[in-house]
Design an enzyme around this catalytic site. Structure first.
Site, PDB file in Angstrom:
ATOM      1  N   LEU A  87       0.819  -1.223   0.000  1.00 53.51           N
ATOM      2  CA  LEU A  87       0.000   0.000   0.000  1.00 53.51           C
ATOM      3  C   LEU A  87       0.847   1.265   0.000  1.00 53.51           C
ATOM      4  CD1 LEU A  87      -0.173   1.559   2.988  1.00 53.51           C
ATOM      5  CD2 LEU A  87      -1.612  -0.376   3.528  1.00 53.51           C
ATOM      6  N   GLU A 108       0.916   5.301   1.052  1.00 58.59           N
ATOM      7  CA  GLU A 108       0.252   6.264   1.910  1.00 58.59           C
ATOM      8  C   GLU A 108      -0.530   7.221   1.005  1.00 58.59           C
ATOM      9  OE1 GLU A 108       2.837   8.000   4.834  1.00 58.59           O
ATOM     10  OE2 GLU A 108       3.674   6.052   5.367  1.00 58.59           O
ATOM     11  N   GLY A 137      11.373  10.020   0.125  1.00 58.51           N
ATOM     12  CA  GLY A 137      11.532   9.991   1.578  1.00 58.51           C
ATOM     13  C   GLY A 137      10.488   9.049   2.123  1.00 58.51           C
ATOM     14  N   CYS A 148       9.301   4.124   4.182  1.00 61.03           N
ATOM     15  CA  CYS A 148       9.575   2.846   3.505  1.00 61.03           C
ATOM     16  C   CYS A 148      10.793   2.874   2.607  1.00 61.03           C
ATOM     17  CB  CYS A 148       8.354   2.425   2.692  1.00 61.03           C
ATOM     18  SG  CYS A 148       6.986   1.941   3.737  1.00 61.03           S
TER      19      CYS A 148
HETATM   20  C1  UDX Z   1       6.060   3.190  -1.051  1.00 61.77           C
HETATM   21  C2  UDX Z   1       5.662   2.175  -2.139  1.00 61.77           C
HETATM   22  O1  UDX Z   1       5.161   2.879  -3.269  1.00 61.77           O
HETATM   23  C3  UDX Z   1       4.610   1.220  -1.585  1.00 61.77           C
HETATM   24  O2  UDX Z   1       4.294   0.241  -2.567  1.00 61.77           O
HETATM   25  C4  UDX Z   1       5.155   0.553  -0.337  1.00 61.77           C
HETATM   26  O3  UDX Z   1       4.166  -0.286   0.230  1.00 61.77           O
HETATM   27  C5  UDX Z   1       5.587   1.587   0.683  1.00 61.77           C
HETATM   28  O4  UDX Z   1       6.529   2.481   0.092  1.00 61.77           O
HETATM   29  P1  UDX Z   1       4.960   5.392  -0.026  1.00 61.77           P
HETATM   30  O5  UDX Z   1       6.121   5.447   0.913  1.00 61.77           O
HETATM   31  O6  UDX Z   1       3.590   5.624   0.487  1.00 61.77           O
HETATM   32  O7  UDX Z   1       4.922   3.965  -0.761  1.00 61.77           O
HETATM   33  O8  UDX Z   1       5.256   6.505  -1.143  1.00 61.77           O
HETATM   34  P2  UDX Z   1       5.401   6.586  -2.725  1.00 61.77           P
HETATM   35  O9  UDX Z   1       4.165   7.091  -3.312  1.00 61.77           O
HETATM   36  O10 UDX Z   1       5.993   5.344  -3.284  1.00 61.77           O
HETATM   37  O11 UDX Z   1       6.487   7.769  -2.824  1.00 61.77           O
HETATM   38  C6  UDX Z   1       7.754   7.639  -2.204  1.00 61.77           C
HETATM   39  C7  UDX Z   1       8.578   8.878  -2.339  1.00 61.77           C
HETATM   40  O12 UDX Z   1       9.043   9.023  -3.668  1.00 61.77           O
HETATM   41  C8  UDX Z   1       7.875  10.201  -2.002  1.00 61.77           C
HETATM   42  O13 UDX Z   1       8.743  10.984  -1.204  1.00 61.77           O
HETATM   43  C9  UDX Z   1       7.630  10.824  -3.340  1.00 61.77           C
HETATM   44  O14 UDX Z   1       7.585  12.236  -3.263  1.00 61.77           O
HETATM   45  C10 UDX Z   1       8.828  10.351  -4.121  1.00 61.77           C
HETATM   46  N1  UDX Z   1       8.618  10.309  -5.574  1.00 61.77           N
HETATM   47  C11 UDX Z   1       7.655   9.506  -6.119  1.00 61.77           C
HETATM   48  C12 UDX Z   1       9.432  11.066  -6.415  1.00 61.77           C
HETATM   49  O15 UDX Z   1      10.318  11.790  -5.944  1.00 61.77           O
HETATM   50  N2  UDX Z   1       9.231  11.007  -7.764  1.00 61.77           N
HETATM   51  C13 UDX Z   1       8.270  10.227  -8.320  1.00 61.77           C
HETATM   52  O16 UDX Z   1       8.160  10.232  -9.542  1.00 61.77           O
HETATM   53  C14 UDX Z   1       7.459   9.452  -7.476  1.00 61.77           C
END
Ligand code: UDX
Length: 439
Positions: free
Chosen positions: A154, A156, A262, A265
């Site tokens: 999942l 967030e 960040g 996870c």
């Molecule tokens: C992530 C995984 O997507 C999810 O499958 C797992 O279960 C938990 O870790 P999450 O931590 O909720 O989920 O965030 P996610 O939407 O994946 O984004 C992670 C980070 O990457 C954020 O800080 C976001 O700003 C950054 N990001 C995302 C980028 O810098 N560029 C992008 O193109 C996409």
């Protein structure tokens, strides 16, 4: 089906409420009394769109309950989900598995009959086998406890949707297993709509989760590395990402160049993956993840450097507005947040930093009490010498550059997430800078 969900943090609270939403009888269990009291009262202790409604509905319908009592959990069901945290261990890259092992130690001696425990926490490969050994040792006479692994993917901000309609369901089982059949019953609704259901061995299921997160982190750092080259050559990383993203094999998702990843996870999972590879004598396989981590961290430094450049070489006494504190929009999570990291560095370099985030203010204040926190976007922007957009909340993406120009002292903005319409901001008289773009 009756089940317990042990650990009611982000993952567990969402899983418990969503399993009840699917029609199961669920008991959420945690040792944190305050958390349980809040969930019992229908209050989600973190910001997650849609979850409060699911929680309240299922509490009212009597399918969902919460407890701090492991004996109650042991008697409530023969199926248990384990969703406690596996944070980064202090002073090390490795995952801290204390809470995971503690659950087995506390729960298993109380179990009677045949039980299956589905691990959902993100763990280093090999953990499930160790937990099985511990469970076998602790199980009373005539009691069997099977450990299976059912990783959670999942995101967030989309936690309810991702739990109720996941992309795929992965269940890791050992040779002779009852877990597969039970998992098919639990996830019958998703399976009925052709959601891929993959049964693997335990090690593969554990690895699927960390590999998925390592891939996502690598994809973000890839575009951010290219972003550095764009900065040295005058190329435009956003146009480049659009162009390569049209290739189906690459895809545009997770090619958002900017301040990088960040959260609770991605950063800790890639580090734990490297640490585990080292323990297995296979550290060479994942040394590239160290680079993924460094590229990601350099983006934060770049924004601070850019802030200095546009401020005439020094941040001393400059009033800087940082829009965003959460690690991403639609979340109040500030764990390893690039936005807060930048706000902190700017402040340490002598800037007078004013931070605003629609949801993450309390969490931000708790871990960074020395920054100034504004009550609203408008208040944060008042008399700013520089604005840094650090988390791409809709509210910030849709700011009217003409109105904002009237609030600030100097119309200079750094778009740390590459989400603003550059032409519009320039037309309103702004100097706009962004990562990987020569504007
Ligand atoms: C992530 C995984 O997507 C999810 O499958 C797992 O279960 C938990 O870790 P999450 O931590 O909720 O989920 O965030 P996610 O939407 O994946 O984004 C992670 C980070 O990457 C954020 O800080 C976001 O700003 C950054 N990001 C995302 C980028 O810098 N560029 C992008 O193109 C996409």
């Amino acid at each position: 089906m009756r089940m317990t969900v042990i650990g009611t943090g982000y993952l567990g609270a969402t899983h418990a409420a969503c399993m009840a939403e699917l029609g199961h009888e669920v008991l959420g269990v945690d040792v944190d009394e305050a958390k349980i009291a809040s969930l019992r009262g229908g209050e989600v202790p973190f910001y997650e769109p849609g979850l409060p409604e699911v929680l309240t509905r299922n509490l009212e319908d009597g399918r969902l309950g919460f407890s701090t009592d492991y004996a109650e959990a042991a008697g409530f069901a023969n199926v248990h989900f384990l969703g406690v945290g596996t944070p980064q261990r202090k002073g090390s890259f490795a995952a801290d598995l204390t809470y995971v092992f503690q659950v087995i130690t506390d729960l298993v001696p109380l179990l009677r009959g045949d039980h299956v425990i589905f691990g959902k926490s993100t763990v280093p490969v090999g953990t499930a086998v160790q937990l099985q050994e511990l469970a076998d040792f602790l199980a009373g006479p005539g009691t069997s406890v099977e450990i299976a692994w059912n990783p959670e993917f999942l995101r967030e901000g989309f936690a309810v949707k991702d739990t109720i309609t996941p992309d795929r369901i992965v269940v890791g089982v050992r040779g002779e297993s009852r877990a597969e059949e039970i998992a098919r019953e639990i996830y019958a609704t998703a399976i009925a709509t052709d959601t891929p259901f993959l049964v693997t061995d335990l090690a593969t299921a554990e690895l699927v989760k960390v590999s998925a997160n390592a891939f996502l982190a690598t994809k973000i750092s890839f575009i951010n590395a290219v972003s550095e080259i764009c900065e040295s050559t005058g190329a435009d990383v956003v146009a480049l990402a659009d162009a390569i993203g049209h290739d189906d094999r690459i895809g545009r998702k997770f090619l958002g160049a900017g301040l990088g990843f960040g959260g609770g996870c991605l950063p800790k999972d890639i580090r734990a993956f490297m640490a585990r590879a080292g323990e297995l004598g296979a550290d060479q396989a994942l040394t590239f993840l160290r680079e993924v981590d460094s590229i990601n961290m350099r983006r934060r430094e770049r924004v601070v450097q850019l802030s200095k450049e546009v401020s005439g070489g020094s941040l001393l006494g400059k009033r800087v507005t940082v829009l965003g504190a959460a690690f991403k929009p639609n979340s109040d999570d500030v764990r390893d947040s690039p936005a807060l990291s930048v706000a902190g560095s700017l402040s340490l370099q002598g800037a007078d930093v004013s931070v605003y985030d629609p949801e993450a203010m309390d969490n931000a204040r708790r871990i960074f009490p020395t920054l100034n926190y504004a009550e609203s976007t408008v208040q944060a922007l008042a008399d700013a010498d520089l604005v840094v957009l650090a988390t791409e909340w809709k509210e910030f993406r849709e700011l009217d550059p003409v109105r904002v120009a009237e609030l600030v002292s100097t119309p200079i903005i750094i778009d740390g997430r590459n989400v603003l319409d550059v032409r519009l901001w320039k037309a309103a008289g702004w100097t706009i800078k962004a990562l990987g773009r020569n504007l």
